[in-house]
Design an enzyme around this catalytic site. Structure first.
Site, mmCIF file in Angstrom:
data_model
loop_
_atom_site.group_PDB
_atom_site.id
_atom_site.type_symbol
_atom_site.label_atom_id
_atom_site.label_comp_id
_atom_site.label_asym_id
_atom_site.label_seq_id
_atom_site.Cartn_x
_atom_site.Cartn_y
_atom_site.Cartn_z
ATOM 1 N N CYS A 1 1.163 -1.262 -0.032
ATOM 2 C CA CYS A 1 -0.056 0.480 -0.125
ATOM 3 C C CYS A 1 0.701 0.856 -0.217
ATOM 4 O O CYS A 1 1.102 3.178 -0.214
ATOM 5 C CB CYS A 1 -1.327 -0.062 1.203
ATOM 6 S SG CYS A 1 -1.985 -1.275 1.241
ATOM 7 N N HIS B 1 -3.423 6.942 0.848
ATOM 8 C CA HIS B 1 -3.919 5.414 0.386
ATOM 9 C C HIS B 1 -5.665 5.834 0.217
ATOM 10 O O HIS B 1 -5.602 5.434 1.684
ATOM 11 C CB HIS B 1 -3.004 4.914 1.073
ATOM 12 C CG HIS B 1 -2.951 3.240 0.484
ATOM 13 N ND1 HIS B 1 -3.423 3.211 -0.842
ATOM 14 C CD2 HIS B 1 -3.948 2.534 1.639
ATOM 15 C CE1 HIS B 1 -4.299 1.063 -0.753
ATOM 16 N NE2 HIS B 1 -3.223 1.604 0.810
ATOM 17 N N ASN C 1 -9.740 -0.248 -2.825
ATOM 18 C CA ASN C 1 -8.576 -0.232 -2.228
ATOM 19 C C ASN C 1 -7.544 -0.702 -3.992
ATOM 20 O O ASN C 1 -7.508 -2.234 -4.225
ATOM 21 C CB ASN C 1 -8.296 -1.226 -1.832
ATOM 22 C CG ASN C 1 -6.899 -1.176 -0.735
ATOM 23 O OD1 ASN C 1 -5.445 -0.369 -1.393
ATOM 24 N ND2 ASN C 1 -6.587 -1.354 0.347
#
Length: 336
Positions: A115, A263, A293
């Site tokens: 991530c 993020h 995501n």
């Protein structure tokens, strides 16, 4: 010493839209349950049989970024590719991009920080440019999650969250030290690595030969595992810390932020950070609602969309921040 400035941005997502209602036909879930916990309404997944792979999507995003940067592909001195889902176990996708774009024999670095991968990639590129070693660096974040998810009720806590996509940026040298990337800040806490991890295949635990030998349909080691509540609690703390670290390094206060692009892990995390820093909706950009995501791709996709929509203007202070598997986290402070 030089600064590095983002001169071109691009992104690519597959055409195939998967809604929460679509997922409810595959597992015991529903739209309300998913939106309440994540903020996600839909995501993009690569269709089976599609030409899209992690490297192919990265190339598509890179071509847009290169064109917008107004440079030739052969002006690129280095490729930095961030992903957790490479086409091959080895080599990494950086060299595949070099081949696909027919770029001369420049270096290619692969970043495996999940991530926070794009932030780490920006930092690596920034250092090469600051020292004068390279002038133009291509940084890509690209992911295909859909091929590795447990799309059943057993895996719903993870599989509803993730999407596929790619984003890219061209960083270039500038002699104006008041512009571009002002600082980057990277951290990790490996103590919690297995709280968000994909364990197999792995040399140290379950390698391919073990999986093939056992042929165990209940073996979950090759599906992602996430301790959701633990990750959430750590994320909100580390996001706040690393954003403040960047601001303080540059003698800035939170009200100096023109645009925060976190993020896209969970809309609830972004909303928590927004409230903590007392930012308005116009100061934070979120697109997790439509893409889910996308891990290393999430920041470059969101950054590109924010720029395309005119939400980032010359002179703006832009803050990028990420937290994820590892645990790893980081931030970048940019004067646009």
């Amino acid at each position: 010493m030089y600064n590095s400035k983002i001169i071109g941005l691009g992104y690519y997502v597959p055409d195939h839209v998967v809604t929460n209602d679509d997922l409810s036909k595959l597992m015991d879930t529903n739209d309300a349950w998913i939106q309440e916990r994540t903020g996600i309404k839909e995501r993009r997944w690569v269709k089976p049989g599609s030409e899209d792979t992690t490297s192919v999507m990265g190339v598509k995003a890179a071509k847009v970024a290169i064109e917008r940067a107004g440079i030739d592909k052969d002006d690129i001195d280095l490729i930095v590719f961030a992903t957790l889902s490479p086409d091959f176990y080895f080599p990494g996708p950086g060299v595949q991009v070099q081949k696909a774009l027919d770029i001369k024999t420049v270096g290619a670095i692969d970043i495996r920080n999940q991530c926070s991968g794009f932030i780490y990639g920006l930092s690596v590129a920034d250092q090469f440019i600051k020292t004068g070693m390279y002038k133009n660096v291509l940084v890509i974040g690209s992911e295909i999650h859909s091929k590795g998810l447990d799309v059943s009720t057993r895996g719903r806590g993870v599989s509803v969250i993730f999407g596929d996509g790619a984003g890219a940026a061209i960083l270039s040298r500038t002699e104006d030290n008041s512009k571009g990337i002002l600082s980057t800040h990277l951290h990790s806490e490996g103590e919690h690595a297995e709280e968000l991890a994909l364990i197999a295949p792995a040399m140290g635990t379950r390698w391919v030969s073990d999986i093939l030998r056992d042929n165990d349909p209940e073996d979950e080691s090759y599906f992602p595992h996430m301790n959701g509540q633990f990750v959430f609690k750590n994320a909100v703390v580390r996001f706040s810390e690393v954003i403040m670290e960047g601001l303080q390094t540059n003698k800035l206060s939170p009200d100096a932020i023109d645009m925060l692009i976190p993020h896209q892990a969970n809309l609830r995390i972004s909303q928590f950070i927004q409230k903590k820093f007392k930012l308005t909706d116009d100061q934070v950009f979120n697109n997790i609602m439509k893409y889910g995501n996308t891990t290393a791709a999430s920041i470059p996709i969101a950054l590109t969309e924010a720029w395309e929509q005119g939400k980032i203007k010359e002179g703006d202070t832009v803050v990028l921040a990420a937290f994820g598997s590892g645990f790893t986290w980081g931030s970048a402070i940019i004067k646009w």
